[in-house]
Design an enzyme around this catalytic site. Structure first.
Site, mmCIF file in Angstrom:
data_model
loop_
_atom_site.group_PDB
_atom_site.id
_atom_site.type_symbol
_atom_site.label_atom_id
_atom_site.label_comp_id
_atom_site.label_asym_id
_atom_site.label_seq_id
_atom_site.Cartn_x
_atom_site.Cartn_y
_atom_site.Cartn_z
ATOM 1 N N GLU A 13 -22.187 -16.091 -8.850
ATOM 2 C CA GLU A 13 -21.468 -16.005 -7.569
ATOM 3 C C GLU A 13 -22.139 -14.968 -6.670
ATOM 4 O OE1 GLU A 13 -17.240 -15.343 -7.763
ATOM 5 O OE2 GLU A 13 -17.093 -15.116 -5.589
ATOM 6 N N ILE B 257 -11.540 -21.309 -6.049
ATOM 7 C CA ILE B 257 -11.186 -20.402 -7.142
ATOM 8 C C ILE B 257 -10.268 -19.318 -6.589
ATOM 9 C CG2 ILE B 257 -13.403 -19.145 -6.942
ATOM 10 C CD1 ILE B 257 -12.858 -18.804 -10.168
ATOM 11 N N ALA B 258 -9.112 -19.178 -7.234
ATOM 12 C CA ALA B 258 -8.080 -18.278 -6.708
ATOM 13 C C ALA B 258 -7.915 -17.074 -7.613
ATOM 14 C CB ALA B 258 -6.766 -19.042 -6.568
ATOM 15 N N GLU C 140 -19.058 -1.861 -2.255
ATOM 16 C CA GLU C 140 -18.734 -0.606 -2.955
ATOM 17 C C GLU C 140 -18.561 -0.892 -4.457
ATOM 18 O OE1 GLU C 140 -17.039 -1.586 -0.098
ATOM 19 O OE2 GLU C 140 -18.343 -0.315 1.109
ATOM 20 N N HIS D 43 -31.313 -9.793 22.002
ATOM 21 C CA HIS D 43 -30.874 -10.866 22.909
ATOM 22 C C HIS D 43 -30.186 -10.295 24.164
ATOM 23 C CE1 HIS D 43 -31.523 -13.658 19.556
ATOM 24 N NE2 HIS D 43 -31.223 -14.668 20.340
ATOM 25 N N GLY D 44 -29.951 -8.978 24.196
ATOM 26 C CA GLY D 44 -29.228 -8.410 25.334
ATOM 27 C C GLY D 44 -27.831 -9.012 25.434
ATOM 28 N N GLY D 45 -27.330 -9.155 26.651
ATOM 29 C CA GLY D 45 -25.967 -9.659 26.876
ATOM 30 C C GLY D 45 -25.767 -11.075 26.350
HETATM 31 C C1 FAD Z 1 -13.384 -14.901 4.141
HETATM 32 C C2 FAD Z 1 -12.986 -14.499 2.760
HETATM 33 C C3 FAD Z 1 -13.105 -15.433 1.727
HETATM 34 C C4 FAD Z 1 -12.692 -15.093 0.441
HETATM 35 N N1 FAD Z 1 -12.725 -16.037 -0.544
HETATM 36 C C5 FAD Z 1 -12.133 -15.765 -1.749
HETATM 37 C C6 FAD Z 1 -11.984 -16.803 -2.722
HETATM 38 O O1 FAD Z 1 -12.419 -17.934 -2.547
HETATM 39 N N2 FAD Z 1 -11.342 -16.484 -3.873
HETATM 40 C C7 FAD Z 1 -10.844 -15.235 -4.131
HETATM 41 O O2 FAD Z 1 -10.264 -15.048 -5.184
HETATM 42 N N3 FAD Z 1 -10.974 -14.236 -3.224
HETATM 43 C C8 FAD Z 1 -11.602 -14.479 -2.039
HETATM 44 N N4 FAD Z 1 -11.726 -13.485 -1.099
HETATM 45 C C9 FAD Z 1 -11.203 -12.157 -1.398
HETATM 46 C C10 FAD Z 1 -12.265 -11.094 -1.597
HETATM 47 O O3 FAD Z 1 -12.976 -11.298 -2.777
HETATM 48 C C11 FAD Z 1 -11.539 -9.704 -1.550
HETATM 49 O O4 FAD Z 1 -11.123 -9.522 -0.221
HETATM 50 C C12 FAD Z 1 -12.425 -8.582 -2.007
HETATM 51 O O5 FAD Z 1 -12.696 -8.684 -3.392
HETATM 52 C C13 FAD Z 1 -11.810 -7.210 -1.726
HETATM 53 O O6 FAD Z 1 -10.481 -7.139 -2.153
HETATM 54 P P1 FAD Z 1 -9.366 -6.597 -1.133
HETATM 55 O O7 FAD Z 1 -9.480 -7.383 0.126
HETATM 56 O O8 FAD Z 1 -8.054 -6.593 -1.834
HETATM 57 O O9 FAD Z 1 -9.797 -5.116 -0.800
HETATM 58 P P2 FAD Z 1 -9.387 -3.802 -1.590
HETATM 59 O O10 FAD Z 1 -9.594 -3.976 -3.038
HETATM 60 O O11 FAD Z 1 -8.027 -3.379 -1.121
HETATM 61 O O12 FAD Z 1 -10.449 -2.766 -1.042
HETATM 62 C C14 FAD Z 1 -10.308 -2.026 0.198
HETATM 63 C C15 FAD Z 1 -11.504 -1.069 0.315
HETATM 64 O O13 FAD Z 1 -11.488 -0.136 -0.771
HETATM 65 C C16 FAD Z 1 -12.724 -0.178 -1.438
HETATM 66 N N5 FAD Z 1 -12.509 0.047 -2.870
HETATM 67 C C17 FAD Z 1 -11.647 -0.572 -3.701
HETATM 68 N N6 FAD Z 1 -11.763 -0.112 -4.942
HETATM 69 C C18 FAD Z 1 -12.741 0.854 -4.909
HETATM 70 C C19 FAD Z 1 -13.331 1.700 -5.874
HETATM 71 N N7 FAD Z 1 -12.960 1.677 -7.149
HETATM 72 N N8 FAD Z 1 -14.299 2.573 -5.481
HETATM 73 C C20 FAD Z 1 -14.693 2.597 -4.183
HETATM 74 N N9 FAD Z 1 -14.174 1.812 -3.221
HETATM 75 C C21 FAD Z 1 -13.208 0.945 -3.577
HETATM 76 C C22 FAD Z 1 -13.286 -1.553 -1.195
HETATM 77 O O14 FAD Z 1 -14.688 -1.587 -1.363
HETATM 78 C C23 FAD Z 1 -12.855 -1.777 0.251
HETATM 79 O O15 FAD Z 1 -13.771 -1.162 1.108
HETATM 80 C C24 FAD Z 1 -12.188 -13.774 0.178
HETATM 81 C C25 FAD Z 1 -12.103 -12.835 1.217
HETATM 82 C C26 FAD Z 1 -12.489 -13.191 2.486
HETATM 83 C C27 FAD Z 1 -12.346 -12.163 3.580
#
Ligand code: FAD
Length: 390
Positions: free
Chosen positions: A255, A134-135, A380, A351-353
């Site tokens: 989810e 899902i994108a 958050e 587990h230490g090191g």
């Molecule tokens: C390994 C991995 C797998 C993933 N798989 C998928 C997938 O299959 N499909 C998909 O669509 N996405 C996927 N994602 C994306 C994931 O859902 C997003 O990374 C996540 O929702 C956060 O968005 P961002 O990275 O743009 O962070 P940002 O939105 O830029 O957030 C940066 C920081 O700001 C904080 N922040 C943002 N808005 C607020 C607010 N209003 N109040 C307080 N704090 C805030 C956030 O909590 C975070 O700490 C994946 C990510 C990873 C790392």
């Protein structure tokens, strides 16, 4: 005898985990131990699980367990999906992305697909012939999904789609991708639509890098690019455009709950492994478990894990009955993934090191756990959603 993660908490099984769900757990555990775990280092090195393993999982009945039998599934509920994800976590093959395929991607087709779409896609998702993703996330829109820029324009009986996505789980292997698009950017959330892309059948679809992550190495997480990609209008999910945001909001609780499943399973495995380790390892002439600090730490972690498991089991009970509200699902995602981070960190310390060495499973768990607080909506954002209910 090694401590069994499924029994480390000495809690009775909830009603939903009895009988056939328990049998499915045993079967999934055997499959993950025999088919996936022995090759897991290779999958981590290749940064993806191979297609053959997906097909084997399909043949073993581990894909689409909660989809109706008439569409090739096993006719189960979220309890069945939970059993499979728990087996993955207890065996320690957390990068095998079938949880997302089963309990996130397939349900969109079941809930919003037409009869024709369900008949066309679900049986292939159940065999593993189609691998789902899902994108949603884009380089400029993560937490704030209303900022999605990917544009789908109707052109006759096709959509012309332009845009890009990033961080997409299963992104290298997936040939069935639900893409969050804007069909009418003027209308904001109400102009959002979910469109299925069968990647083998379209032009203008390109996969970017398999992203270099700190953990979950066996999972492919990718960029995707759409350049005048043409998709039949019949691939829209839902009877009309503009339903995407509502559909996402309806499905996100499941989810979020399934992130909690992975969390509680890893917590139990971390505890089981650590209890065994501290009984074996000696310092100052005694086993590490004989130090009061070790006992107190593990007592605290076991208590918190028990609280987490009871909460999780209750969420599943409510979800199966159709009553898990989005706020409680957000609590489960945030609290259980936070607890997972804490438990894994404290267990690594005991587990230490050796805990810092990749050959010890706790090291991999430490790396794999971190992202649970980020994806599926950051913790958050979960607190924002909970806060709105106050
Ligand atoms: C390994 C991995 C797998 C993933 N798989 C998928 C997938 O299959 N499909 C998909 O669509 N996405 C996927 N994602 C994306 C994931 O859902 C997003 O990374 C996540 O929702 C956060 O968005 P961002 O990275 O743009 O962070 P940002 O939105 O830029 O957030 C940066 C920081 O700001 C904080 N922040 C943002 N808005 C607020 C607010 N209003 N109040 C307080 N704090 C805030 C956030 O909590 C975070 O700490 C994946 C990510 C990873 C790392």
């Amino acid at each position: 005898m090694a401590t069994n993660p499924a029994e480390v908490l000495s809690l009775p099984k909830p009603a939903w985990a009895a009988d056939e769900v328990g049998m499915l757990y045993d079967m999934a555990h055997r499959f993950m131990s025999e088919e996936i775990a022995p090759r897991y280092d290779e999958f981590e090195k290749n940064e993806m699980v191979d297609r053959e393993s997906w097909l084997k999982a399909g043949a073993a009945g581990l894909l689409c367990a909660s989809m109706p039998e008439e569409y090739g599934g096993s006719g189960g509920t979220f309890a069945h999906e939970s059993a499979i994800i728990e087996a993955i976590g207890h065996v320690g093959v957390d990068g095998f992305g079938i949880g997302l395929h089963n309990s996130i991607v397939a349900p969109y087709v079941l809930h919003y697909g037409s009869e024709e779409q369900k008949k066309k896609w679900l049986p292939k998702l159940a065999t593993g012939e189609l691998i789902g993703a899902i994108a949603m996330t884009e380089p400029g829109a993560g937490s704030d999904l209303q900022g999605v820029k990917t544009r789908a324009q109707k052109d006759g009986n096709q959509y012309k789609i332009n845009g890009s996505k990033t961080f997409i789980t299963n992104g290298q292997l997936a040939n069935f991708i639900i893409v969050v698009t804007k069909t009418d950017p003027e209308k904001g959330a109400k102009g959002t639509s979910l469109i299925v892309v069968e990647t083998d059948e379209v032009e203008g679809f390109q996969r970017g890098r398999n992203l270099d992550k700190i953990g979950l190495k066996a999972n492919d997480t990718s960029e995707l690019f759409f350049n005048d990609m043409r998709v039949p209008t019949s691939n829209l999910l839902g009877h009309e455009e503009g339903q995407g945001f509502v559909q996402l909001m309806q499905q996100l609780p499941q989810e979020r709950l399934q992130i909690g499943t992975g969390a509680i399973a890893m917590i139990e495995r971390a505890l089981a492994l650590t209890i065994d380790y501290v009984k074996e390892r000696k310092a100052f002439g005694k086993a590490i478990i004989d130090f009061q600090n070790t006992q107190f730490k593990l007592a605290e972690l076991k208590t918190e894990a028990t609280i987490g498991r009871v909460f999780y089991n209750d969420c599943v009970t409510r979800h199966i009955a159709g009553g898990l509200d989005p706020v409680t699902a957000s609590m489960a995602k945030y609290w259980l993934s936070d607890l997972q981070g804490k438990v894994v960190d404290e267990c690594l310390q005991l587990h230490g090191g050796y805990g810092y060495m990749n050959e010890y499973p706790i090291a991999r768990m430490f790396r794999d756990a971190r992202v649970q607080r980020i994806y599926g909506g950051t913790n958050e954002i979960m607190k924002l959603l909970i806060g709105r209910s106050l």
